[in-house]
Write an enzyme that holds these catalytic residues in place. Structure first.
Site, PDB file in Angstrom:
ATOM      1  N   SER A 166      50.222  41.913  35.404  1.00 50.69           N
ATOM      2  CA  SER A 166      50.096  42.746  36.610  1.00 50.69           C
ATOM      3  C   SER A 166      48.693  42.599  37.189  1.00 50.69           C
ATOM      4  CB  SER A 166      50.406  44.205  36.272  1.00 50.69           C
ATOM      5  OG  SER A 166      50.501  44.972  37.445  1.00 50.69           O
ATOM      6  N   ASN A 167      48.275  43.506  38.029  1.00 51.38           N
ATOM      7  CA  ASN A 167      46.911  43.488  38.582  1.00 51.38           C
ATOM      8  C   ASN A 167      46.422  44.924  38.725  1.00 51.38           C
ATOM      9  OD1 ASN A 167      47.757  44.486  41.270  1.00 51.38           O
ATOM     10  ND2 ASN A 167      48.859  42.527  41.311  1.00 51.38           N
ATOM     11  N   HIS A 168      45.221  45.079  39.235  1.00 53.09           N
ATOM     12  CA  HIS A 168      44.587  46.412  39.234  1.00 53.09           C
ATOM     13  C   HIS A 168      44.890  47.248  40.469  1.00 53.09           C
ATOM     14  CE1 HIS A 168      42.334  45.524  35.659  1.00 53.09           C
ATOM     15  NE2 HIS A 168      41.903  44.403  36.179  1.00 53.09           N
TER      16      HIS A 168
END
Ligand code: CTP
Length: 411
Positions: free
Chosen positions: A219-221
């Protein structure tokens, strides 16, 4: 305070606090606002039309027909005229009528016709305030787009009792209005609400999660803050908002037309497809993971030593797909997150994804990017390149929509 030209519909209902509203009118007028008073019939037992019309410098309306002149009072025109409707004091009776959509007096007809934000300041005795019926009505009203409740305050009540139920202090009401005008400047006006009202706005927000196995993902932030702030601004303008969101820890705003929580890019793509034909404005704010594992392993992959690869495959580009099928009456806003060559990359993405407007987030700018409460963006549109200064994401959302309103006209 610069309220010059602001148009305020002031609804007054039957409560002893009505006398305090005379002070509110004076302040609004002193600040440069235009004030049109509409009273419920009961309000006139507490304040006289002469006082109200003298202070507001306009005739006061309380009946559908002005009996002295046989003239019909156009409640629709009044509802559309205002930038904001303030009902203060708002009695338990009017609160219930607003929640139920009853229309047995001019004030209610104006309320039901108003396209602008509606603020209301309840005033009643403490047991009336605590009654489950009032609680239900209040919950209904505050969940409506563009509705805001001020107070009630706690203190001495007309009955001689003391507790919660007093109308919010007039200076607090005027202070809240002042803050709202300065936050909203020119955005929420009768004109912008008329443009956005009932438009179907599709917004993607947050990250996506691409499963490796049953417990792990890529995923990402992305926090979703920017997309959720944009959804709120569109709701403030009375649009119908569909929010398709990856996993975030934010509560969805009240009053959404639809909220579709998703996990992966493939799920987001499916959800977006359902609205491809219907949306008027698409705002693609989500940080979609560009890759997903070729296969998801059942259960949990066991730990092992050394290096082992995860095979990845490209996810569909949801925005590019929507852009390729976009009709000329649909308006598309893309985002771009860049760490280098921001301007060139933004222009390229705007063109290949067929966007009408693109919002560039530059990760190198201090205060901008994932998880922060502030952002610094550059807008690309038919109006050229516009750099916005660093500001809270809510303010950036407002400025993005303000810019959009300069480029968009509904079909
Ligand atoms: N986007 C999308 N689907 C994807 C990837 C991106 O809908 N699979 C959308 C984003 O929501 C954003 C825009 O495309 O509005 C640009 O996203 P960005 O991550 O900046 O660019 P990419 O196209 O993914 O290119 P790169 O990662 O190589 O910069």
């Amino acid at each position: 305070m610069g309220w010059s030209g602001r148009k305020i519909l002031l609804g007054i209902t039957g409560s002893i606090a009505a006398y305090k509203t005379t002070w509110i009118i004076r302040q609004l007028k002193n600040n440069g606002a235009e004030v049109q008073v509409v009273c419920s019939p009961d309000a006139l037992g507490f304040v006289t039309p002469l006082t109200l019309s003298t202070l507001s410098e306009r005739p006061v309306f309380s009946e559908f027909v002005r009996s002295d002149q046989g003239e019909w009072v156009n409640h629709v025109a009044l509802g559309m005229w205002a930038d904001l409707m303030l009902i203060a004091p708002c009695s338990a009776q009017t609160l219930a009528k607003m929640a139920g959509g009853l229309c047995d007096n001019l004030l209610m007809a104006v309320y039901l016709s108003a396209r602008c934000p509606v603020w209301f300041a309840p005033a009643m005795d403490l047991d009336m305030w605590k009654h489950p019926a009032t609680t239900r009505n209040v919950l209904e009203l505050v969940s409506r787009p563009n509705h805001k409740m001020l107070g009630p305050a706690s203190g001495a009540l007309a009955s001689g009792l003391s507790g919660v139920g007093r109308m919010a202090e007039p200076q607090d009401i005027v202070g809240a209005l002042d803050q709202w005008w300065s936050n909203n400047k020119d955005l929420v006006t009768a004109e912008s609400s008329a443009t956005m009202r009932d438009q179907l706005i599709l917004i993607t927000a947050g990250p996506t999660r691409e499963a490796i196995d049953d417990v792990r993902y890529i995923s990402n932030h992305s926090s979703g803050k920017m997309g959720y702030a944009l959804a709120q601004v569109c709701l403030d303008l009375d649009a119908r908002v569909v929010l398709i969101s990856g996993p975030v820890s934010l509560p969805p705003p009240h009053g959404l037309f639809a909220f579709i929580p998703v996990e992966s890019a493939m799920e987001m793509q499916e959800a977006v497809k359902k609205y491809q034909e219907q949306f008027d404005i698409g705002i693609f704010c989500a940080a979609v993971a560009d890759f997903r594992p070729v296969r998801k392993t059942e259960g949990k992959v066991k730990k092992k030593d050394g290096i082992f690869p995860i095979e990845l495959v490209a996810n569909p580009d949801i925005l590019a797909e929507v852009g390729s099928k976009k009709r000329s009456d649909q308006f598309l806003v893309g985002f771009a997150l860049e760490t280098a060559n921001g301007l060139a990359e933004a222009e390229r993405k705007k063109s290949i994804k067929n966007c009408d407007m693109l919002v560039l987030n530059n990760m190198q700018d201090p205060g901008a990017g994932f998880g922060q409460d502030t952002n610094q963006v550059t807008l690309f549109s038919a109006k050229g390149i516009t750099e916005l200064s660093l500001a809270p994401k809510k303010e950036i959302a407002r400025q993005i929509i303000q810019h959009l309103l300069q480029c968009y006209s509904p079909a």
